[in-house]
Design a protein around this motif. Structure first.
Motif, mmCIF file in Angstrom:
data_model
loop_
_atom_site.group_PDB
_atom_site.id
_atom_site.type_symbol
_atom_site.label_atom_id
_atom_site.label_comp_id
_atom_site.label_asym_id
_atom_site.label_seq_id
_atom_site.Cartn_x
_atom_site.Cartn_y
_atom_site.Cartn_z
ATOM 1 N N UNK A 151 0.820 -1.202 0.000
ATOM 2 C CA UNK A 151 0.000 0.000 0.000
ATOM 3 C C UNK A 151 0.853 1.249 0.000
ATOM 4 N N UNK A 152 0.298 2.316 -0.590
ATOM 5 C CA UNK A 152 0.983 3.607 -0.579
ATOM 6 C C UNK A 152 -0.028 4.729 -0.381
ATOM 7 N N UNK A 153 0.406 5.775 0.319
ATOM 8 C CA UNK A 153 -0.382 7.000 0.431
ATOM 9 C C UNK A 153 0.451 8.136 -0.115
ATOM 10 N N UNK A 154 -0.166 8.980 -0.934
ATOM 11 C CA UNK A 154 0.551 10.062 -1.605
ATOM 12 C C UNK A 154 0.189 11.404 -0.971
ATOM 13 N N UNK A 155 1.187 12.290 -0.927
ATOM 14 C CA UNK A 155 1.041 13.595 -0.284
ATOM 15 C C UNK A 155 1.661 14.655 -1.183
ATOM 16 N N UNK A 156 0.860 15.631 -1.657
ATOM 17 C CA UNK A 156 1.441 16.698 -2.477
ATOM 18 C C UNK A 156 2.434 17.533 -1.661
ATOM 19 N N UNK A 157 3.578 17.844 -2.263
ATOM 20 C CA UNK A 157 4.576 18.683 -1.597
ATOM 21 C C UNK A 157 4.231 20.144 -1.871
ATOM 22 N N UNK A 158 4.309 20.984 -0.835
ATOM 23 C CA UNK A 158 4.047 22.422 -1.002
ATOM 24 C C UNK A 158 5.369 23.168 -1.146
ATOM 25 N N UNK A 159 5.321 24.333 -1.805
ATOM 26 C CA UNK A 159 6.569 25.068 -2.057
ATOM 27 C C UNK A 159 7.328 25.419 -0.778
ATOM 28 N N UNK A 160 6.598 25.661 0.312
ATOM 29 C CA UNK A 160 7.271 26.087 1.552
ATOM 30 C C UNK A 160 7.536 24.909 2.499
ATOM 31 N N UNK A 161 7.402 23.685 2.014
ATOM 32 C CA UNK A 161 7.599 22.537 2.897
ATOM 33 C C UNK A 161 9.043 22.414 3.366
ATOM 34 N N UNK A 162 9.182 21.944 4.599
ATOM 35 C CA UNK A 162 10.478 21.534 5.142
ATOM 36 C C UNK A 162 10.372 20.042 5.452
ATOM 37 N N UNK A 163 11.510 19.439 5.778
ATOM 38 C CA UNK A 163 11.473 18.023 6.156
ATOM 39 C C UNK A 163 10.505 17.824 7.322
ATOM 40 N N UNK A 164 10.523 18.765 8.265
ATOM 41 C CA UNK A 164 9.657 18.631 9.445
ATOM 42 C C UNK A 164 8.183 18.766 9.076
ATOM 43 N N UNK A 165 7.864 19.718 8.195
ATOM 44 C CA UNK A 165 6.446 19.900 7.850
ATOM 45 C C UNK A 165 5.941 18.714 7.032
ATOM 46 N N UNK A 166 6.805 18.176 6.182
ATOM 47 C CA UNK A 166 6.406 16.984 5.407
ATOM 48 C C UNK A 166 6.158 15.797 6.340
ATOM 49 N N UNK A 167 7.072 15.598 7.282
ATOM 50 C CA UNK A 167 6.913 14.485 8.228
ATOM 51 C C UNK A 167 5.615 14.629 8.999
ATOM 52 N N UNK A 168 5.311 15.871 9.406
ATOM 53 C CA UNK A 168 4.107 16.105 10.218
ATOM 54 C C UNK A 168 2.838 15.868 9.411
ATOM 55 N N UNK A 169 2.843 16.260 8.127
ATOM 56 C CA UNK A 169 1.639 16.020 7.316
ATOM 57 C C UNK A 169 1.532 14.569 6.873
ATOM 58 N N UNK A 170 2.672 13.889 6.787
ATOM 59 C CA UNK A 170 2.637 12.492 6.342
ATOM 60 C C UNK A 170 2.141 11.552 7.439
ATOM 61 N N UNK A 171 2.470 11.858 8.679
ATOM 62 C CA UNK A 171 2.166 10.912 9.762
ATOM 63 C C UNK A 171 0.677 10.524 9.825
ATOM 64 N N UNK A 172 -0.256 11.495 9.737
ATOM 65 C CA UNK A 172 -1.681 11.096 9.754
ATOM 66 C C UNK A 172 -2.052 10.188 8.569
ATOM 67 N N UNK A 173 -1.374 10.343 7.454
ATOM 68 C CA UNK A 173 -1.613 9.426 6.321
ATOM 69 C C UNK A 173 -1.093 8.029 6.641
ATOM 70 N N UNK A 174 0.056 7.964 7.322
ATOM 71 C CA UNK A 174 0.580 6.665 7.760
ATOM 72 C C UNK A 174 -0.439 5.969 8.651
ATOM 73 N N UNK A 175 -1.070 6.780 9.523
ATOM 74 C CA UNK A 175 -2.043 6.222 10.476
ATOM 75 C C UNK A 175 -3.306 5.722 9.778
#
Ligand code: GAR
Length: 197
Positions: A151-175
């Protein structure tokens, strides 16, 4: 009912999402949460959820990986899991260990595999200029982050994303993703789950 053991190293939020889903008509039940670090925050969460826990401190084994894995293996064999879920488990397991659970061990990895195996996945996706990032649940094989994708969940990257913001938005998708995959897998269904953009 399938018996599930969950291996963690840290906060255990994915473990909690798996445990909370394993109720009612779910084809599996949690039987053990293991950590390679006695300070893993997820151990307290598992106890609150009334799941038996086991901690084996890999540091106390120094370079003796065999000894560490033997201790982990003994705890798992006692719990007799049908399925093992790695959920933020940050130790690489030997080919021998993996072989003992072949076809019965899952992992969640914070990238769209086969991209970015290993560490620092969010920074590497940003560096590459990826428009889409995500996470993957896969079967564990002897090669790191390489087994069949479930399985995979996809997350659009935003122009102002940082590694931390990506990790934070990805975690609920992991869940969302990991429990959906485990439900299917425990029922013998290996068709891929796809979530997100
Ligand atoms: C999760 O983002 C998971 O995908 C990642 O660690 C985090 C654990 O969070 N796993 C890996 O990097 C595996 N190499 P959690 O402890 O809150 O579930």
């Amino acid at each position: 009912t399938k018996r599930v053991a969950i291996l963690i190293s840290g906060g255990g939020s994915n473990m909690v999402s798996l445990v909370q889903d394993m109720t009612g008509d779910h084809p599996a039940r949690p039987v053990l949460v293991c950590a390679n670090n006695p300070d893993a925050g997820g151990l307290a969460k598992a106890r609150q959820l009334h799941i038996p826990t086991f901690a084996v401190d890999h540091k106390s084994y120094g370079k003796d990986r065999q000894g560490f894995e033997a201790a982990l293996q003994a705890a798992l064999q006692k719990a007799r899991p049908d399925i093992i879920c790695l959920a933020g488990f940050m130790r690489i397991l030997s080919a021998e260990f993996v072989a003992a659970w072949e076809g019965r061990m899952l992992n969640i990895h914070p990238s769209l595999l086969p991209k970015y195996k290993g560490l620092n996945t969010h920074a590497r996706a940003l560096e590459a200029g990826d428009a889409v990032h995500g996470c993957t649940v896969h079967e564990v094989t002897a090669d790191l982050d390489d087994g069949p994708i479930l399985g995979q969940a996809r997350l659009p990257v935003r122009p102002d994303d940082t590694a931390a913001s990506l990790a934070a938005r990805l975690l609920p998708l992991e869940h969302q993703l990991y429990p959906q995959v485990l439900r299917r897998f425990a029922a013998g269904d290996r068709r891929q789950v796809t979530l997100g953009a």
